[in-house]
Design a protein around this motif. Structure first.
Motif, PDB file in Angstrom:
ATOM      1  N   SER A   1     -77.187 -89.725  17.639  1.00 39.55           N
ATOM      2  CA  SER A   1     -78.235 -90.700  17.295  1.00 39.55           C
ATOM      3  C   SER A   1     -79.150 -90.103  16.233  1.00 39.55           C
ATOM      4  CB  SER A   1     -79.030 -91.096  18.526  1.00 39.55           C
ATOM      5  OG  SER A   1     -79.689 -89.974  19.050  1.00 39.55           O
ATOM      6  N   GLY A   2     -79.583 -90.943  15.345  1.00 33.62           N
ATOM      7  CA  GLY A   2     -80.450 -90.487  14.262  1.00 33.62           C
ATOM      8  C   GLY A   2     -79.694 -90.131  12.992  1.00 33.62           C
ATOM      9  N   TRP A   3     -78.387 -89.914  13.086  1.00 33.68           N
ATOM     10  CA  TRP A   3     -77.593 -89.615  11.886  1.00 33.68           C
ATOM     11  C   TRP A   3     -77.053 -90.928  11.356  1.00 33.68           C
ATOM     12  CZ3 TRP A   3     -72.328 -89.876  10.376  1.00 33.68           C
ATOM     13  CH2 TRP A   3     -72.023 -89.177   9.201  1.00 33.68           C
ATOM     14  N   ASN A   4     -77.486 -91.296  10.160  1.00 33.52           N
ATOM     15  CA  ASN A   4     -77.085 -92.571   9.570  1.00 33.52           C
ATOM     16  C   ASN A   4     -76.050 -92.413   8.475  1.00 33.52           C
ATOM     17  OD1 ASN A   4     -78.823 -94.073  11.201  1.00 33.52           O
ATOM     18  ND2 ASN A   4     -80.544 -93.519   9.878  1.00 33.52           N
TER      19      ASN A   4
ATOM     20  N   LEU B   1     -72.449 -81.649  11.912  1.00 32.70           N
ATOM     21  CA  LEU B   1     -72.105 -82.617  12.953  1.00 32.70           C
ATOM     22  C   LEU B   1     -71.360 -81.928  14.095  1.00 32.70           C
ATOM     23  CD1 LEU B   1     -70.972 -85.707  10.853  1.00 32.70           C
ATOM     24  CD2 LEU B   1     -73.035 -85.491  12.257  1.00 32.70           C
ATOM     25  N   PRO B   2     -71.613 -82.325  15.321  1.00 35.71           N
ATOM     26  CA  PRO B   2     -70.937 -81.693  16.459  1.00 35.71           C
ATOM     27  C   PRO B   2     -69.425 -81.886  16.407  1.00 35.71           C
ATOM     28  CG  PRO B   2     -72.798 -83.031  17.198  1.00 35.71           C
ATOM     29  CD  PRO B   2     -72.592 -83.334  15.747  1.00 35.71           C
ATOM     30  N   PHE B   3     -68.705 -80.889  16.915  1.00 34.74           N
ATOM     31  CA  PHE B   3     -67.247 -81.000  16.997  1.00 34.74           C
ATOM     32  C   PHE B   3     -66.890 -82.209  17.846  1.00 34.74           C
ATOM     33  CE2 PHE B   3     -67.405 -76.183  16.627  1.00 34.74           C
ATOM     34  CZ  PHE B   3     -67.208 -76.209  15.261  1.00 34.74           C
ATOM     35  N   GLY B   4     -65.869 -82.938  17.424  1.00 37.67           N
ATOM     36  CA  GLY B   4     -65.444 -84.133  18.139  1.00 37.67           C
ATOM     37  C   GLY B   4     -66.051 -85.414  17.603  1.00 37.67           C
ATOM     38  N   THR B   5     -67.071 -85.305  16.755  1.00 32.93           N
ATOM     39  CA  THR B   5     -67.702 -86.495  16.179  1.00 32.93           C
ATOM     40  C   THR B   5     -66.711 -87.206  15.266  1.00 32.93           C
ATOM     41  OG1 THR B   5     -69.880 -85.453  16.228  1.00 32.93           O
ATOM     42  CG2 THR B   5     -69.619 -87.339  14.762  1.00 32.93           C
ATOM     43  N   ARG B   6     -66.624 -88.517  15.409  1.00 32.21           N
ATOM     44  CA  ARG B   6     -65.754 -89.325  14.544  1.00 32.21           C
ATOM     45  C   ARG B   6     -66.615 -89.932  13.436  1.00 32.21           C
ATOM     46  NH1 ARG B   6     -60.823 -90.400  16.310  1.00 32.21           N
ATOM     47  NH2 ARG B   6     -60.778 -92.523  15.514  1.00 32.21           N
ATOM     48  N   VAL B   7     -66.123 -89.801  12.209  1.00 39.83           N
ATOM     49  CA  VAL B   7     -66.883 -90.208  11.025  1.00 39.83           C
ATOM     50  C   VAL B   7     -65.995 -91.089  10.147  1.00 39.83           C
ATOM     51  CG1 VAL B   7     -68.018 -89.359   8.935  1.00 39.83           C
ATOM     52  CG2 VAL B   7     -68.222 -88.077  11.062  1.00 39.83           C
TER      53      VAL B   7
END
Length: 144
Positions: A47-50, A86-92
């Protein structure tokens, strides 16, 4: 010294037993945490990352099979990427700005460490964006 042999009590044994028990408990806790430190796999950005915008590059073939910062083995055929924070596992979602092509990658490494670059993609992700020939492309990263 005489009282120890007479009574049969060794004051060192209980301390060793307590130490061994404490070590066993710590190992059990560490084993439950897993490779990601107990954070769990993320499916969406924090949250907070746009999102952000900048250049994307992709891994050279020589990195195929090498260990990533997350502990995984880099697979050039997977949809993965490196990001600085970004944390590992984050989908972008990665969108190439000049042709509109998109792909979704999972963060499993750290980098890139070149000014202006915001993400380092696997070869497959770079193929999906159509950037193999150029090597670098302007992209927008957004939460998935």
């Amino acid at each position: 010294m005489l009282s120890r042999t007479v009574c049969g009590a060794d004051p060192v044994a209980p301390r060793l037993l307590r130490g061994a028990l404490a070590l066993l408990i710590l190992l059990l806790i560490a084993g439950c945490a897993g490779r990601d430190g107990g954070r769990g796999e993320r499916s969406s950005a924090p949250s907070g990352w746009n999102g952000e915008q900048g250049q994307a590059s992709f891994y050279a073939d020589r990195y195929h099979g090498r260990r990533t910062a997350s502990g995984e083995t880099h697979d050039r055929n997977a949809l993965t990427a490196a990001h600085r924070s970004l944390p590992f596992g984050t989908r972008v979602r990665v969108t190439r700005l000049d042709n509109g092509r998109e792909t979704v990658v999972r963060i499993n490494d750290r980098g890139p460490f070149v000014r202006g670059r915001v993400i380092d993609l696997s070869r497959r992700a770079a193929e999906e964006l159509g950037m193999l020939r150029q090597g670098v492309a302007e992209v927008r990263l957004s939460p998935e």
